[in-house]
Design an enzyme around this catalytic site. Structure first.
Site, PDB file in Angstrom:
ATOM      1  N   GLN A 191       0.845  -1.200   0.000  1.00  0.00           N
ATOM      2  CA  GLN A 191       0.000   0.000   0.000  1.00  0.00           C
ATOM      3  C   GLN A 191       0.875   1.244   0.000  1.00  0.00           C
ATOM      4  O   GLN A 191       0.363   2.356  -0.087  1.00  0.00           O
ATOM      5  CB  GLN A 191      -0.883   0.022   1.265  1.00  0.00           C
ATOM      6  CG  GLN A 191      -1.977  -1.025   1.292  1.00  0.00           C
ATOM      7  CD  GLN A 191      -2.704  -1.068   2.625  1.00  0.00           C
ATOM      8  OE1 GLN A 191      -2.689  -2.089   3.300  1.00  0.00           O
ATOM      9  NE2 GLN A 191      -3.346   0.026   3.024  1.00  0.00           N
ATOM     10  N   PHE A 222      -5.939  -4.055   3.345  1.00  0.00           N
ATOM     11  CA  PHE A 222      -6.697  -3.864   4.588  1.00  0.00           C
ATOM     12  C   PHE A 222      -5.836  -3.299   5.713  1.00  0.00           C
ATOM     13  O   PHE A 222      -6.133  -3.517   6.893  1.00  0.00           O
ATOM     14  CB  PHE A 222      -7.371  -5.175   5.015  1.00  0.00           C
ATOM     15  CG  PHE A 222      -8.236  -5.769   3.939  1.00  0.00           C
ATOM     16  CD1 PHE A 222      -9.396  -5.127   3.535  1.00  0.00           C
ATOM     17  CD2 PHE A 222      -7.877  -6.947   3.293  1.00  0.00           C
ATOM     18  CE1 PHE A 222     -10.189  -5.649   2.522  1.00  0.00           C
ATOM     19  CE2 PHE A 222      -8.660  -7.475   2.272  1.00  0.00           C
ATOM     20  CZ  PHE A 222      -9.811  -6.827   1.888  1.00  0.00           C
ATOM     21  N   GLU A 226       0.296  -1.623   4.703  1.00  0.00           N
ATOM     22  CA  GLU A 226       0.653  -0.206   4.823  1.00  0.00           C
ATOM     23  C   GLU A 226       2.121  -0.100   5.237  1.00  0.00           C
ATOM     24  O   GLU A 226       2.881   0.686   4.693  1.00  0.00           O
ATOM     25  CB  GLU A 226      -0.251   0.487   5.852  1.00  0.00           C
ATOM     26  CG  GLU A 226       0.072   1.973   5.978  1.00  0.00           C
ATOM     27  CD  GLU A 226      -0.885   2.755   6.868  1.00  0.00           C
ATOM     28  OE1 GLU A 226      -2.022   2.297   7.093  1.00  0.00           O
ATOM     29  OE2 GLU A 226      -0.491   3.835   7.331  1.00  0.00           O
ATOM     30  N   ARG A 304      -5.321   7.088  17.043  1.00  0.00           N
ATOM     31  CA  ARG A 304      -6.662   7.061  16.449  1.00  0.00           C
ATOM     32  C   ARG A 304      -7.670   6.418  17.406  1.00  0.00           C
ATOM     33  O   ARG A 304      -8.838   6.812  17.447  1.00  0.00           O
ATOM     34  CB  ARG A 304      -6.679   6.387  15.076  1.00  0.00           C
ATOM     35  CG  ARG A 304      -7.954   6.719  14.301  1.00  0.00           C
ATOM     36  CD  ARG A 304      -7.973   6.116  12.917  1.00  0.00           C
ATOM     37  NE  ARG A 304      -7.472   6.974  11.865  1.00  0.00           N
ATOM     38  CZ  ARG A 304      -8.153   7.967  11.278  1.00  0.00           C
ATOM     39  NH1 ARG A 304      -9.382   8.243  11.644  1.00  0.00           N
ATOM     40  NH2 ARG A 304      -7.612   8.670  10.308  1.00  0.00           N
ATOM     41  N   ARG A 336      -7.961  -1.859   8.823  1.00  0.00           N
ATOM     42  CA  ARG A 336      -9.230  -1.140   8.615  1.00  0.00           C
ATOM     43  C   ARG A 336      -9.836  -0.599   9.913  1.00  0.00           C
ATOM     44  O   ARG A 336     -10.276  -1.372  10.763  1.00  0.00           O
ATOM     45  CB  ARG A 336     -10.212  -2.080   7.928  1.00  0.00           C
ATOM     46  CG  ARG A 336     -11.228  -1.363   7.071  1.00  0.00           C
ATOM     47  CD  ARG A 336     -11.974  -2.371   6.229  1.00  0.00           C
ATOM     48  NE  ARG A 336     -12.740  -1.738   5.178  1.00  0.00           N
ATOM     49  CZ  ARG A 336     -13.262  -2.393   4.153  1.00  0.00           C
ATOM     50  NH1 ARG A 336     -13.095  -3.691   4.042  1.00  0.00           N
ATOM     51  NH2 ARG A 336     -13.948  -1.766   3.241  1.00  0.00           N
ATOM     52  N   PHE A 338      -8.004   1.272  11.961  1.00  0.00           N
ATOM     53  CA  PHE A 338      -6.760   1.830  12.495  1.00  0.00           C
ATOM     54  C   PHE A 338      -6.881   2.213  13.967  1.00  0.00           C
ATOM     55  O   PHE A 338      -6.579   3.329  14.363  1.00  0.00           O
ATOM     56  CB  PHE A 338      -6.372   3.054  11.636  1.00  0.00           C
ATOM     57  CG  PHE A 338      -4.899   3.368  11.613  1.00  0.00           C
ATOM     58  CD1 PHE A 338      -4.021   2.612  10.852  1.00  0.00           C
ATOM     59  CD2 PHE A 338      -4.382   4.439  12.322  1.00  0.00           C
ATOM     60  CE1 PHE A 338      -2.660   2.914  10.811  1.00  0.00           C
ATOM     61  CE2 PHE A 338      -3.016   4.754  12.284  1.00  0.00           C
ATOM     62  CZ  PHE A 338      -2.161   3.984  11.522  1.00  0.00           C
ATOM     63  N   THR A 434      -4.019  10.789  10.704  1.00  0.00           N
ATOM     64  CA  THR A 434      -3.900  11.501  11.980  1.00  0.00           C
ATOM     65  C   THR A 434      -2.556  12.220  12.065  1.00  0.00           C
ATOM     66  O   THR A 434      -2.408  13.188  12.800  1.00  0.00           O
ATOM     67  CB  THR A 434      -4.027  10.521  13.155  1.00  0.00           C
ATOM     68  OG1 THR A 434      -3.088   9.457  12.961  1.00  0.00           O
ATOM     69  CG2 THR A 434      -5.431   9.937  13.209  1.00  0.00           C
ATOM     70  N   ALA A 503      -5.948   5.231   5.445  1.00  0.00           N
ATOM     71  CA  ALA A 503      -6.748   6.238   6.142  1.00  0.00           C
ATOM     72  C   ALA A 503      -8.028   6.595   5.370  1.00  0.00           C
ATOM     73  O   ALA A 503      -8.604   7.663   5.602  1.00  0.00           O
ATOM     74  CB  ALA A 503      -5.911   7.489   6.439  1.00  0.00           C
ATOM     75  N   GLU A 707     -12.930   2.762   5.446  1.00  0.00           N
ATOM     76  CA  GLU A 707     -12.884   2.153   6.776  1.00  0.00           C
ATOM     77  C   GLU A 707     -14.168   2.260   7.602  1.00  0.00           C
ATOM     78  O   GLU A 707     -14.511   1.313   8.310  1.00  0.00           O
ATOM     79  CB  GLU A 707     -11.733   2.774   7.583  1.00  0.00           C
ATOM     80  CG  GLU A 707     -10.371   2.409   7.044  1.00  0.00           C
ATOM     81  CD  GLU A 707      -9.284   3.273   7.653  1.00  0.00           C
ATOM     82  OE1 GLU A 707      -9.197   4.461   7.278  1.00  0.00           O
ATOM     83  OE2 GLU A 707      -8.546   2.784   8.511  1.00  0.00           O
TER      84      GLU A 707
HETATM   85  N1  MTE Z   1     -11.247  -2.793   0.143  1.00  0.00           N
HETATM   86  C1  MTE Z   1     -10.659  -3.799  -0.531  1.00  0.00           C
HETATM   87  N2  MTE Z   1     -11.360  -4.462  -1.445  1.00  0.00           N
HETATM   88  N3  MTE Z   1      -9.375  -4.163  -0.270  1.00  0.00           N
HETATM   89  C2  MTE Z   1      -8.628  -3.527   0.690  1.00  0.00           C
HETATM   90  O1  MTE Z   1      -7.466  -3.869   0.909  1.00  0.00           O
HETATM   91  N4  MTE Z   1      -8.576  -1.763   2.423  1.00  0.00           N
HETATM   92  C3  MTE Z   1      -9.368  -0.950   3.352  1.00  0.00           C
HETATM   93  C4  MTE Z   1     -10.453  -0.194   2.586  1.00  0.00           C
HETATM   94  N5  MTE Z   1     -11.179  -1.083   1.717  1.00  0.00           N
HETATM   95  C5  MTE Z   1      -9.234  -2.462   1.426  1.00  0.00           C
HETATM   96  C6  MTE Z   1     -10.564  -2.110   1.086  1.00  0.00           C
HETATM   97  C7  MTE Z   1      -8.575   0.012   4.096  1.00  0.00           C
HETATM   98  S1  MTE Z   1      -7.818  -0.490   5.504  1.00  0.00           S
HETATM   99  C8  MTE Z   1      -8.467   1.305   3.702  1.00  0.00           C
HETATM  100  S2  MTE Z   1      -7.601   2.432   4.612  1.00  0.00           S
HETATM  101  C9  MTE Z   1      -9.084   1.788   2.467  1.00  0.00           C
HETATM  102  O2  MTE Z   1      -9.794   0.772   1.776  1.00  0.00           O
HETATM  103  C10 MTE Z   1      -7.973   2.332   1.567  1.00  0.00           C
HETATM  104  O3  MTE Z   1      -8.452   2.772   0.358  1.00  0.00           O
HETATM  105  P1  MTE Z   1      -9.144   4.215   0.180  1.00  0.00           P
HETATM  106  O4  MTE Z   1      -8.271   5.191   0.877  1.00  0.00           O
HETATM  107  O5  MTE Z   1      -9.179   4.389  -1.272  1.00  0.00           O
HETATM  108  O6  MTE Z   1     -10.490   4.122   0.806  1.00  0.00           O
HETATM  109  N1  HPA Z   2      -4.576   5.925   9.101  1.00  0.00           N
HETATM  110  C1  HPA Z   2      -3.726   5.113   8.461  1.00  0.00           C
HETATM  111  N2  HPA Z   2      -2.437   5.244   8.528  1.00  0.00           N
HETATM  112  C2  HPA Z   2      -1.938   6.243   9.259  1.00  0.00           C
HETATM  113  C3  HPA Z   2      -2.760   7.121   9.937  1.00  0.00           C
HETATM  114  C4  HPA Z   2      -4.144   6.958   9.852  1.00  0.00           C
HETATM  115  O1  HPA Z   2      -4.916   7.710  10.437  1.00  0.00           O
HETATM  116  N3  HPA Z   2      -2.000   8.013  10.581  1.00  0.00           N
HETATM  117  C5  HPA Z   2      -0.736   7.669  10.306  1.00  0.00           C
HETATM  118  N4  HPA Z   2      -0.690   6.601   9.500  1.00  0.00           N
HETATM  119 MO1  MOS Z   3      -6.173   1.343   6.187  1.00  0.00          MO
HETATM  120  S1  MOS Z   3      -5.978   0.477   8.038  1.00  0.00           S
HETATM  121  O1  MOS Z   3      -5.693   2.926   6.786  1.00  0.00           O
HETATM  122  O2  MOS Z   3      -4.804   0.748   5.373  1.00  0.00           O
END
Ligand code: MTE
Ligand code: HPA
Ligand code: MOS
Length: 760
Positions: A191, A222, A226, A304, A336, A338, A434, A503, A707
């Protein structure tokens, strides 16, 4: 617009890391990891493995040309353990061989002589022994201490949430390819391409510009990728660097489950004071986070947790304490939500306890204490557009909670061994990293002379639908058909210094950067058109449906003609956009600020039926009202809500991480670790979007969605507890998750459990 990758995914045509053609001469890496929780490495015996068939190299910390350090926030994580191991599964050596099998077999014959030291797995025990990471933190609002006497009721308790394995379909993996002149390219399932680039450069003793990282898409992250995709990419890079051949490292499912960190388990103690009508006057909570053996992202996750410890409620007097407790488990990491889910579980537990003592429905107390406009969160941010009350009203009018309660009561009266339960789970989730500085992103746009468009951003497609969102934004902003847009793989040579895709802010950040890039091109095109068409005010010009309009009238110019002319007139058809979320800040000294661009609100109503003789249950329905702003693509967002909900339900009810007293993971495969499947999910899922006209910083008024829906799943715990209390009125059950059928049964029959002296 359909999801852009749906057809290719369904046909199996989308390429993931493993589907890329094999470069000639590729080697395979396998990792030897610590067999014990804690110990000093006396001797590493690598010779036999080095001589094994097909083995090209066996690498240990001694072979690292640069710095053996991959800690992201705190520099406390070695890539390969040098003299000490701190958890089972901690990487110690890397075997590189001609085949995957040869690498794995050789890794099995490595011996490590380790002097074992005492280990800790429990966060409170670690805290008492002083094993903590960074300094504990406290957020305060009002004056908690003087308020307790003024409350009609003060309820105290503790709760305990379990960890969670990410179970991304694609396990951790990377491929590294040496390039000419001391350069290297890494394909990583991450990620965070820039984190991989930064750490690989450091480990190899190179500069960042020597390391190119490319990510086409990943098979789920997920949060588990990260920070924790980095070590595997660095190991592959190290092996490629030393052998000067391409190297691939793929973790098998069991290895992945053993070696990588998970959601943080928490133990929390809470105290809540209310009036006799259920108005919350004060709340105190202490969170003991089980961080695992190194910091990883734990301090940010804890932060968080603290930001979300009051969920969507306004409480005038609050004290939130949090500490990262260092244990001998794999470093727990982003997942997800966090840390927010753990904070929300604690306050929902406190509210439940209060409701039970006041003999009031839980939802009555929830409804009485919802946030309103101009309320202060304990961390200082003031709510602006706060839609939680509108959400709640919508839930009330659509589902009439009192009616559901009545229906349940009469069902429960007439059924002895089957009980129904209900819970409402409202949520509030802050959007932005954050860590303020991370809220930045760039995009690079090229328009080619045939009118087709290439878009690069720093966002990673992980299944969340980013590519669809980015395509939609580009098409809309340029006024052309979406099949003109190609979203490129994410690559550190096109976009520098990316924040991780995390995030829930990837579309917000990268989509806005994209708009800033596109707007530069559009502005240049409009200037050209103003000249060509003799239009005095270029703002009268717009492009829509591939046509150039002036004052909404067709000028006869098409996109094709426009781009052709622009090229002939030597107009720059490329642009780079940079976005940084405005107006967010946080002062860690004062623990006050305004860290979030906005909050996402919603609520879920969850109904369950519990078989009180066997402990098994079904989730009958989940009804959600969710404030989405103005969605870019409703199908994508709906999928995120359903997927997040499934994961949240799994965390609360099914997913049971078990370690034995030697710290070995017992639930180390998908036969012993149960994740929610289609049968577990309720047949009846309703998702209603709240129409919203507020001004939002997201592209085209969209709201982040990744999330927040995870936290709807928390409701199932309280719905089950509701059903359990219908069976055993007045009983006080544990606030401990996961509430598996086994745990339900053990709680419903405590006398029986005592008799068989089960240790569960
Ligand atoms: N959805 C799918 N299909 N696969 C993933 O890995 N990660 C989740 C969420 N939905 C994830 C997912 C998490 S932890 C986050 S932070 C967000 O997607 C990241 O993507 P976004 O910032 O575009 O929402
Ligand atoms: N979400 C995900 N990753 C991060 C964050 C957060 O709020 N802050 C620092 N790393
Ligand atoms: Mo999502 S836990 O911020 O990759």
């Amino acid at each position: 617009m359909n999801r852009i990758d749906a057809a290719a995914h369904t046909r199996g045509e989308s390429l993931f890391l493993d589907d890329m053609p094999l470069p000639s001469g590729m080697l395979y890496a396998s990792v030897f990891s610590s067999p014990v929780m804690h110990g000093n490495i006396i001797r590493l015996q690598l010779q036999e493995a080095r001589l094994a068939k097909g083995v090209v190299a066996v690498l240990s910390s001694k072979d690292i040309p640069g710095i053996n350090q991959i800690g992201s926030i705190i520099q406390d994580e070695e890539l390969l353990a040098q003299s000490k191991v701190n958890y089972i599964g901690q990487p110690v050596a890397v075997v590189v061989a001609e085949s995957q099998r040869a690498a794995r077999n050789a890794a099995k014959i490595i011996l490590a002589e380790i002097e074992e030291l005492s280990a800790v797995a429990d966060p409170k025990e670690a805290f008492e022994k002083g094993y903590i990471i960074d300094t504990p933190r406290t957020f305060t609002l009002g004056d908690v201490d003087s308020l307790w006497q003024k409350c009609d009721l003060v309820a105290e308790g503790s709760c305990d949430t379990g960890g969670q394995e990410h179970v991304y379909l694609e396990t951790q993996r990377a491929r590294a390819v040496p390039l000419e002149g001391n350069n290297i390219r890494i394909y990583s399932s991450t990620q965070s391409p820039s984190a991989v680039q930064h750490h690989a450069a450091k480990v190899l003793g190179l500069s960042s510009h020597n390391v190119e990282v490319e990510v086409k898409r990943i098979g789920g992250g997920f949060g588990g990728k990260e920070d924790q995709a980095t070590p595997w990419a660095c190991m592959a890079a190290l092996a490629a660097w030393i052998t000067q051949r391409p190297v691939e490292l793929v973790l098998q499912r069991g290895e992945d489950m053993k070696m990588t960190g998970k959601r943080h388990p928490y133990k929390s103690d809470f105290k809540m004071g209310v009036t006799k009508d259920g108005v919350i006057l004060s709340y105190e909570v202490k969170h003991y986070q089980n961080s695992g053996a190194v910091a990883d992202l734990s301090t940010a996750v804890l932060e968080r947790t603290m930001f979300h410890s009051t969920n969507c409620y306004y409480i005038p007097n609050v004290r939130i304490f949090g500490v990262c407790c260092k244990t001998n488990l794999p470093p727990n990491t982003a997942f997800r939500g966090f840390g927010a889910p753990q904070g929300m579980f604690a306050i929902e537990s406190a509210i439940t306890k209060v409701a039970e003592k006041l003999n009031m429905p839980r939802e009555e107390i929830q409804a009485k204490n919802l946030l309103a406009a101009n309320n202060a969160f304990p961390y200082g941010q003031i709510t602006e557009d706060c839609s939680i009350r509108t959400v709640w009203e919508k839930v009330e009018t659509r589902y009439t909670l009192q009616k559901i309660r009545k229906r349940m009561l009469s069902f429960n009266k007439s059924h002895f061994e089957t009980k129904k339960g209900i819970a409402v789970m409202p949520i509030c989730f802050g959007i932005s990293f954050t860590t303020t500085y991370m809220n930045q992103a760039s995009a690079l746009v090229h328009v080619f002379t045939d009118g087709s468009v290439s878009v690069s951003t720093g966002g990673v497609e992980m299944g969340q639908g980013l590519t669809t969102n980015i395509t939609a934004i580009a098409a809309k902003a340029l006024g052309i058909n979406h099949n003109r847009i190609k979203v490129e793989a994410t690559n550190t040579t096109r976009i520098a210094n990316m924040s991780p895709s995390a995030a829930s802010a990837t579309t917000l950040l990268n989509g806005n950067a994209l708009l800033l890039a596109v707007n530069q091109i559009i502005d240049r095109l409009k200037s050209l058109l103003a000249k060509e068409l003799s239009i005095s005010d270029k703002e009268k010009i717009s492009i829509a449906n591939e046509k150039v309009l002036c004052d909404a009238h067709d000028t006869g110019w098409t996109w094709d003609r426009l781009i052709h002319t622009a090229h002939q007139k030597r107009i720059n058809l490329s642009a780079h956009g940079f976005f940084a979320t405005p107006k967010i800040w946080f002062d860690k000294m004062k623990e006050k600020g305004s860290p979030f661009a906005y909050h996402v609100y919603g609520a879920a109503v969850i109904e369950v039926t519990l078989d009180c003789l066997r402990g098994v249950y079904t989730i009958d329905s989940v009804k959600i009202v969710h404030d989405l702003g103005r969605p870019l693509n409703e199908t994508v967002d709906r999928a995120q809500i359903e997927g997040g909900l499934a994961q949240g339900l799994g965390w609360m009810a099914l997913e049971d991480l078990r370690f034995n007293d030697k710290g070995q993971l017992l639930s180390r495969d998908l036969a012993t670790y149960k994740v929610p499947d289609a049968y577990f999910m309720p047949d009846d899922i309703e998702i209603e979007f709240l129409a919203n006209e507020e001004s939002l910083p997201g592209p085209y008024g969209s709201k982040a969605v990744g999330e927040p829906p995870f936290m709807y799943g928390i409701g199932v715990f309280f719905a089950l507890r509701d059903a359990m209390r219908a069976f055993m009125p007045g009983n006080d059950f544990d606030f401990a998750t996961p509430l598996t059928p086994e745990r339900v049964l053990l709680q419903l029959y405590p006398e029986y459990v005592k008799r068989i002296s089960c240790k569960c």
